[in-house]
Design an enzyme around this catalytic site. Sequence first.
Site, mmCIF file in Angstrom:
data_model
loop_
_atom_site.group_PDB
_atom_site.id
_atom_site.type_symbol
_atom_site.label_atom_id
_atom_site.label_comp_id
_atom_site.label_asym_id
_atom_site.label_seq_id
_atom_site.Cartn_x
_atom_site.Cartn_y
_atom_site.Cartn_z
ATOM 1 N N GLY A 1 0.880 -1.336 0.070
ATOM 2 C CA GLY A 1 -0.011 -0.122 -0.053
ATOM 3 C C GLY A 1 0.748 1.114 -0.045
ATOM 4 O O GLY A 1 2.132 1.275 0.054
ATOM 5 N N GLY B 1 2.615 3.730 1.298
ATOM 6 C CA GLY B 1 3.147 4.164 2.839
ATOM 7 C C GLY B 1 3.774 5.524 2.627
ATOM 8 O O GLY B 1 3.992 6.099 3.743
ATOM 9 N N ASP C 1 8.601 6.337 7.609
ATOM 10 C CA ASP C 1 8.156 8.059 7.990
ATOM 11 C C ASP C 1 7.368 8.383 7.083
ATOM 12 O O ASP C 1 7.009 9.616 7.446
ATOM 13 C CB ASP C 1 9.447 8.703 8.327
ATOM 14 C CG ASP C 1 10.325 8.872 7.195
ATOM 15 O OD1 ASP C 1 9.997 8.167 6.097
ATOM 16 O OD2 ASP C 1 11.539 9.250 7.280
ATOM 17 N N ARG D 1 2.876 13.545 -8.093
ATOM 18 C CA ARG D 1 3.040 12.903 -9.308
ATOM 19 C C ARG D 1 1.876 12.979 -10.081
ATOM 20 O O ARG D 1 0.776 12.784 -9.439
ATOM 21 C CB ARG D 1 3.550 11.364 -8.668
ATOM 22 C CG ARG D 1 3.577 10.339 -9.802
ATOM 23 C CD ARG D 1 4.455 9.212 -9.409
ATOM 24 N NE ARG D 1 3.655 8.420 -8.511
ATOM 25 C CZ ARG D 1 4.271 7.473 -7.889
ATOM 26 N NH1 ARG D 1 5.644 6.977 -7.911
ATOM 27 N NH2 ARG D 1 3.735 6.754 -6.789
ATOM 28 N N ARG E 1 -1.832 -0.937 -9.878
ATOM 29 C CA ARG E 1 -0.709 -1.737 -10.322
ATOM 30 C C ARG E 1 -1.349 -3.360 -10.191
ATOM 31 O O ARG E 1 -2.326 -3.805 -9.850
ATOM 32 C CB ARG E 1 0.194 -1.574 -9.034
ATOM 33 C CG ARG E 1 0.450 -0.393 -8.752
ATOM 34 C CD ARG E 1 0.507 -0.161 -7.137
ATOM 35 N NE ARG E 1 0.686 1.304 -6.820
ATOM 36 C CZ ARG E 1 1.787 2.229 -6.799
ATOM 37 N NH1 ARG E 1 2.872 1.235 -6.704
ATOM 38 N NH2 ARG E 1 1.876 3.393 -6.565
ATOM 39 N N ASP F 1 4.142 -4.809 -7.643
ATOM 40 C CA ASP F 1 3.555 -3.227 -7.346
ATOM 41 C C ASP F 1 4.197 -2.218 -7.959
ATOM 42 O O ASP F 1 3.588 -1.092 -7.764
ATOM 43 C CB ASP F 1 4.001 -3.212 -5.548
ATOM 44 C CG ASP F 1 5.174 -3.417 -5.531
ATOM 45 O OD1 ASP F 1 5.999 -4.282 -5.802
ATOM 46 O OD2 ASP F 1 5.664 -2.408 -4.603
ATOM 47 N N ASP G 1 7.591 4.743 -10.700
ATOM 48 C CA ASP G 1 8.527 4.314 -9.294
ATOM 49 C C ASP G 1 9.624 4.436 -9.842
ATOM 50 O O ASP G 1 10.510 3.569 -9.999
ATOM 51 C CB ASP G 1 7.928 3.181 -8.678
ATOM 52 C CG ASP G 1 8.078 3.175 -7.186
ATOM 53 O OD1 ASP G 1 8.819 4.047 -6.709
ATOM 54 O OD2 ASP G 1 7.307 2.499 -6.567
HETATM 55 P P1 AMP Z 1 8.780 1.040 -3.551
HETATM 56 O O1 AMP Z 1 10.252 0.582 -2.890
HETATM 57 O O2 AMP Z 1 9.095 2.899 -3.488
HETATM 58 O O3 AMP Z 1 8.359 0.873 -4.332
HETATM 59 O O4 AMP Z 1 7.958 1.053 -2.162
HETATM 60 C C1 AMP Z 1 7.665 -0.288 -1.640
HETATM 61 C C2 AMP Z 1 6.867 0.037 -0.483
HETATM 62 O O5 AMP Z 1 7.309 0.491 0.831
HETATM 63 C C3 AMP Z 1 5.571 0.809 -0.597
HETATM 64 O O6 AMP Z 1 4.521 0.223 0.038
HETATM 65 C C4 AMP Z 1 5.957 2.123 -0.160
HETATM 66 O O7 AMP Z 1 4.706 2.937 0.276
HETATM 67 C C5 AMP Z 1 6.707 1.960 1.012
HETATM 68 N N1 AMP Z 1 7.591 3.074 1.215
HETATM 69 C C6 AMP Z 1 8.900 3.271 0.669
HETATM 70 N N2 AMP Z 1 9.506 4.127 1.294
HETATM 71 C C7 AMP Z 1 8.564 4.741 2.023
HETATM 72 C C8 AMP Z 1 8.719 5.486 3.485
HETATM 73 N N3 AMP Z 1 9.795 6.331 3.820
HETATM 74 N N4 AMP Z 1 7.653 5.395 4.531
HETATM 75 C C9 AMP Z 1 6.804 4.523 4.621
HETATM 76 N N5 AMP Z 1 6.487 3.651 3.468
HETATM 77 C C10 AMP Z 1 7.665 3.664 2.578
HETATM 78 MG MG MG Z 2 6.463 1.374 -5.611
#
Ligand code: AMP
Ligand code: MG
Length: 476
Positions: free
Chosen positions: A85, A87, A120, A171, A178, A247, A257
């Site tokens: 989800g 985050g 965070d 964005r 996804r 995702d 992403d």
């Molecule tokens: P990504 O690697 O950007 O595709 O992110 C993978 C997952 O980690 C997704 O669910 C993001 O929302 C979550 N995520 C990445 N960075 C953060 C962050 N700084 N705080 C909270 N969730 C994060």
């Molecule tokens: Mg992602």
Amino acid sequence: MRLPAFCFDNSYRRALPGAWLAVDPAFSPAPKALVLNHALATELGVELSEDAAAVLSGTVLPEGAEPIAQAYAGHQFGGFSPQLGDGRAHLLGEVIDRAGRRRDIVLKGAGRTPFSRGGDGKAAVGPMLREYLLGEAMHALGIPTTRALAVVATGEDVYRETALPGAVLTRVAASHIRVGTFQFFSARGEINKVRALADYTIERHYPKCVEAENPYVALFGAVVAAQVRLIAQWMGVGFIHGVMNTDNMTLSGETIDYGPCAFMEAYAAGTVFSSIDHGGRYAYGNQPLILGWNLARLAETLLPLFDEDGDRAVDLANELLGEIAGRYRTEWLAVMRGKLGLVGVQDGDEELADGLIAAMEGQGADWTLTFRRLAEAVTDDGAVLPLFADPAPMRAWLVRWRLRLEEGVEARLKAANPAVIPRNHQVEEALAAVTGGDMGFFQGLLEAVVEPFVEREAFMSPAPSWFGRYVTFCGT
Ligand code: AMP
Ligand code: MG
């Protein structure tokens, strides 16, 4: 204050209860615009002034915004996480742009959501500017992608290995649906929600599918077509996504992403930049295989919609999955015909395309420069041979290639092969300068990458040897 006025219409929130949670973005103490994408704003029918930073940091909610975090699951490096989800992303809402296209407006890095787990919810200036730059470069290269409307510094530090200045990226995407969104409901056995999501996706992205005999099979076919085309285009420009998790694969067919992604310089199929990709799962040459793997995960979620009879559903899925490799090859060949300046379709084309790749393997030849210089190599071997450690195979290839060329090939080659891509050492140099308070080099690089077919010498050279092996990082 002149705030941007988005004309929101929030269909995802209306149509798909259970697919999101309502959550407001966090307050930023001192939002300040670092880059504003006025051209994209015009497309969206909004105006961006310096005051826009208040809205684009999430501090002031624009009228009509109904912020949500979307739920999704995903296979990350092959392992399944049933709940990921958003985050660190808030979907403010959707706008219909001037061309009548529905587009999501998302704030990335505007604080925690119920999906943040240990994170965070924030982002640092460097990686957000990097996403801005790479997304705009991809768009200018004619490759479907999410884009950035702005990067706004929050005036607050975020803590990674050290304290870094925080930022929010806005964005813009055709949608954020996804493969992992389908997996979220499928893994919970919520077939009615998979169906509702599929119906929504059809209406939003592939409306013609409703007329098909089996709309869900047609939807899958449409996604296959879009993703096959996308990955073929990535391969054409030497783009390595770095985290092709399910995702991070959209149903719309847009690139999404921009984390540890980068453009390959010297050609090598095994090129990997991401610090966490130890096994090379998402290496350049593996991307077409991962495409098929991810689409198989999507097909699994759709099986109950394909047919009530389980065996029949599996047969339908297998039929389409079995075609992916061939369809990818056809798309790739179309991309390569363009890059080689070939007109029409002839028998030896595939051999010619494969022959160039074979001549490049292990030679250290820069991907972008090799193709760009083909325009001169029509008449002059010396335009490309110095790029090759052993020029003999390339010399032989040029002879075969020239036999296939027709009038006007130079102009076609220059229109198909970019002169400028975001070179890794220059991206790093630009971000380092920003950290030192200077946006000048970033702006110059941005100007160059958004006109990739214009030759700007200062942005065309591969990384000098002192730059060493490039490594990119996730989750920054
Ligand atoms: P990504 O690697 O950007 O595709 O992110 C993978 C997952 O980690 C997704 O669910 C993001 O929302 C979550 N995520 C990445 N960075 C953060 C962050 N700084 N705080 C909270 N969730 C994060
Ligand atoms: Mg992602």
